[in-house]
Design a protein around this motif. Structure first.
Motif, mmCIF file in Angstrom:
data_model
loop_
_atom_site.group_PDB
_atom_site.id
_atom_site.type_symbol
_atom_site.label_atom_id
_atom_site.label_comp_id
_atom_site.label_asym_id
_atom_site.label_seq_id
_atom_site.Cartn_x
_atom_site.Cartn_y
_atom_site.Cartn_z
ATOM 1 N N ASP A 255 20.629 -35.849 25.056
ATOM 2 C CA ASP A 255 19.601 -36.760 25.539
ATOM 3 C C ASP A 255 20.194 -37.678 26.519
ATOM 4 N N TYR A 256 20.685 -37.159 27.586
ATOM 5 C CA TYR A 256 21.582 -37.971 28.633
ATOM 6 C C TYR A 256 20.517 -39.078 29.223
ATOM 7 N N TYR A 257 19.548 -38.744 29.659
ATOM 8 C CA TYR A 257 18.674 -39.596 30.537
ATOM 9 C C TYR A 257 17.846 -40.644 29.559
ATOM 10 N N LEU A 258 17.561 -40.275 28.237
ATOM 11 C CA LEU A 258 17.245 -41.308 27.486
ATOM 12 C C LEU A 258 18.216 -42.534 26.999
ATOM 13 N N LYS A 259 19.541 -41.899 26.775
ATOM 14 C CA LYS A 259 20.360 -42.775 26.477
ATOM 15 C C LYS A 259 20.886 -43.716 27.622
ATOM 16 N N HIS A 260 20.432 -43.414 28.833
ATOM 17 C CA HIS A 260 20.743 -44.450 29.816
ATOM 18 C C HIS A 260 19.328 -45.097 30.145
ATOM 19 N N SER A 261 18.583 -45.325 29.215
ATOM 20 C CA SER A 261 17.271 -46.324 29.526
ATOM 21 C C SER A 261 17.137 -47.165 28.259
ATOM 22 N N ASP A 262 16.047 -47.845 28.123
ATOM 23 C CA ASP A 262 15.801 -49.019 27.119
ATOM 24 C C ASP A 262 15.077 -47.958 26.002
ATOM 25 N N TYR A 263 14.735 -46.773 26.438
ATOM 26 C CA TYR A 263 14.024 -45.956 25.240
ATOM 27 C C TYR A 263 14.803 -45.838 24.068
ATOM 28 N N LYS A 264 16.477 -45.878 24.292
ATOM 29 C CA LYS A 264 17.175 -45.744 23.139
ATOM 30 C C LYS A 264 17.221 -46.930 21.995
ATOM 31 N N TYR A 265 16.509 -47.678 22.256
ATOM 32 C CA TYR A 265 16.464 -49.033 21.219
ATOM 33 C C TYR A 265 15.133 -48.795 20.499
ATOM 34 N N LEU A 266 14.516 -47.565 20.637
ATOM 35 C CA LEU A 266 13.331 -47.441 20.052
ATOM 36 C C LEU A 266 13.376 -46.268 18.861
ATOM 37 N N PRO A 267 12.552 -46.440 17.664
ATOM 38 C CA PRO A 267 12.771 -45.286 16.604
ATOM 39 C C PRO A 267 11.695 -44.330 17.368
ATOM 40 N N LEU A 268 12.265 -42.960 17.417
ATOM 41 C CA LEU A 268 11.534 -41.824 17.878
ATOM 42 C C LEU A 268 11.529 -40.831 17.082
ATOM 43 N N SER A 269 10.427 -40.011 17.074
ATOM 44 C CA SER A 269 10.670 -38.799 16.448
ATOM 45 C C SER A 269 11.254 -37.842 17.279
ATOM 46 N N GLU A 270 11.633 -36.493 16.593
ATOM 47 C CA GLU A 270 12.558 -35.663 17.350
ATOM 48 C C GLU A 270 11.820 -35.076 18.656
ATOM 49 N N LEU A 271 10.516 -34.883 18.400
ATOM 50 C CA LEU A 271 9.731 -34.448 19.729
ATOM 51 C C LEU A 271 9.598 -35.549 20.650
ATOM 52 N N GLN A 272 9.540 -36.751 20.379
ATOM 53 C CA GLN A 272 9.403 -37.708 21.367
ATOM 54 C C GLN A 272 10.775 -37.841 22.112
ATOM 55 N N ARG A 273 11.854 -37.749 21.426
ATOM 56 C CA ARG A 273 12.905 -37.686 21.731
ATOM 57 C C ARG A 273 13.154 -36.777 23.159
ATOM 58 N N THR A 274 12.669 -35.493 22.727
ATOM 59 C CA THR A 274 12.669 -34.316 23.785
ATOM 60 C C THR A 274 11.774 -34.738 25.108
ATOM 61 N N LYS A 275 10.421 -35.082 24.773
ATOM 62 C CA LYS A 275 9.649 -35.147 25.804
ATOM 63 C C LYS A 275 10.107 -36.436 26.450
ATOM 64 N N ILE A 276 10.615 -37.316 26.023
ATOM 65 C CA ILE A 276 10.730 -38.502 26.897
ATOM 66 C C ILE A 276 12.001 -38.399 27.630
ATOM 67 N N ASN A 277 13.019 -37.735 27.064
ATOM 68 C CA ASN A 277 14.326 -37.465 27.852
ATOM 69 C C ASN A 277 14.118 -36.703 29.066
ATOM 70 N N SER A 278 13.039 -35.546 28.992
ATOM 71 C CA SER A 278 12.691 -34.597 29.802
ATOM 72 C C SER A 278 12.043 -35.265 30.853
ATOM 73 N N ALA A 279 10.929 -36.071 30.774
ATOM 74 C CA ALA A 279 10.228 -37.244 31.625
ATOM 75 C C ALA A 279 10.975 -37.886 32.439
ATOM 76 N N LEU A 280 12.008 -38.742 31.689
ATOM 77 C CA LEU A 280 12.867 -39.387 32.504
ATOM 78 C C LEU A 280 13.956 -38.818 33.358
ATOM 79 N N GLY A 281 14.256 -37.648 33.102
ATOM 80 C CA GLY A 281 15.042 -36.824 33.922
ATOM 81 C C GLY A 281 14.489 -36.255 35.006
ATOM 82 N N MET A 282 12.945 -35.959 34.844
ATOM 83 C CA MET A 282 12.083 -35.411 36.031
ATOM 84 C C MET A 282 11.311 -36.508 36.643
#
Length: 325
Positions: A255-282
């Motif tokens: 989850d490279y893109y998520l790790k480099h954002s403030d989203y990393k400080y949130l409790p997230l479900s597995e699917l939220q992690r996947t979709k947020i990381n993808s959205a940030l990267g794109m």
């Protein structure tokens, strides 16, 4: 002296109003297990009034309190799921009616011809109290409740928010329909963001195998297929690769893109992690995948003094530890 008495009377009146308002909803941190983590109205007329003012349907839980193991498990397993709680509190007006009590509870129980001392039943009604969908009875799964809620929102002509759709996807998957597939590519950060965008993809994992950077894709085979994923990957110069003993996950690259954002400080479900990381990267909209409480916390991170990385922790535990309000 008269002025002083008037001020005192007004003060007592305001305090009384405030207390009355606060007591119209239950407190999730101090309520029976059978009610889960949802803040419920306990008065039928207040719930209908709120429905009319907000334009939201009323979700009525007929529950035995205190109740049997089925009632308790429904509270713990269904009504305490963080995203399920968010959907009930934000997309509906939640109302709890005890089916083993008298008074106002018994009046509403009889109004909807529900049985006393029964296992959990859910009715979803409009602001006039008319039933909108088939009652949820005999199905004590989160999936059963979700299906009724989604149907009610469609009937009510309310948009189903993205975070709720993700909850539905997670609840839909079963161990039998969950499968893995591995693809090699020049950069697994790119692989994760692109493969994670696909419907039916539940999780992506960066790793190495046979000297290649690979992405392990976990997907729901009732939503997408091997062929669809293979075709998508091929168009992006990714190659299907068979699993062997050399595979290992690269946690530092996950989850490279998520790790480099403030989203990393949130409790997230597995699917939220996947979709947020993808959205940030794109460079797409990632905020849409947050529930109202997650969004509120996200906005407050700018001024927060203490931050802990939570996205990769147990979702339920990290949510509870923050006591998101």
């Amino acid at each position: 002296m008269n002025i002083l008495k008037t001020i005192q009377c007004c003060a007592f009146l305001l305090v009384g109003i405030a207390m009355s308002t606060a007591q119209t909803r239950t407190n999730p941190s101090n309520q029976p297990t059978e009610l889960g983590k949802v803040s419920w109205y306990r008065d039928y007329d207040q719930a209908l009034k709120s429905s009319k003012e907000s334009g939201k349907p009323v979700l009525i839980l007929f529950q035995e309190v205190p109740g049997c193991s089925t009632c308790q498990n429904y509270g713990k397993d269904v009504l305490s799921n963080p995203l399920m709680t968010e959907v009930i509190e934000n997309e509906f007006v939640p109302l709890a009616i005890y089916n083993n009590k008298g008074g106002k509870d018994r009046v509403i129980l009889e109004k909807y011809t529900e049985s006393a001392w029964n296992n959990p039943v859910v009715n979803i009604v409009n602001d006039k109290g008319d039933k909108m969908v088939k009652r949820v009875a005999g199905n004590y799964t989160a999936q059963g409740l979700y299906t009724a809620m989604e149907e009610a929102l469609v009937i009510y002509k309310k948009e189903v928010p993205a975070y709720m759709k993700l909850l539905g996807e997670e609840l839909h998957v079963s161990s039998a329909s969950q499968q893995d597939r591995y693809y090699s590519m020049y950069c697994f950060w790119t692989g994760e963001k692109e493969l994670g965008s696909q419907l039916g993809v539940l999780n992506t994992e960066a790793g190495f195998m046979k000297g290649y950077e690979v992405v392990k894709v976990t997907y729901d085979n009732t939503v997408t297929s091997n062929e669809q994923l293979d075709q998508f990957a091929s168009r992006r110069d990714m190659k299907l690769i068979g699993l062997d003993k050399s595979y290992y996950a690269s946690s530092k690259d996950e989850d490279y893109y998520l790790k480099h954002s403030d989203y990393k400080y949130l409790p997230l479900s597995e699917l939220q992690r996947t979709k947020i990381n993808s959205a940030l990267g794109m460079k797409n909209n990632a905020i849409q995948f947050l529930s109202p409480k997650q969004y509120k916390r996200y906005k407050g991170l700018r001024t927060a003094k203490h931050k802990a990385i939570l996205f990769d922790k147990d979702f339920q535990s990290s949510w509870n530890s923050l006591a998101l309000n």
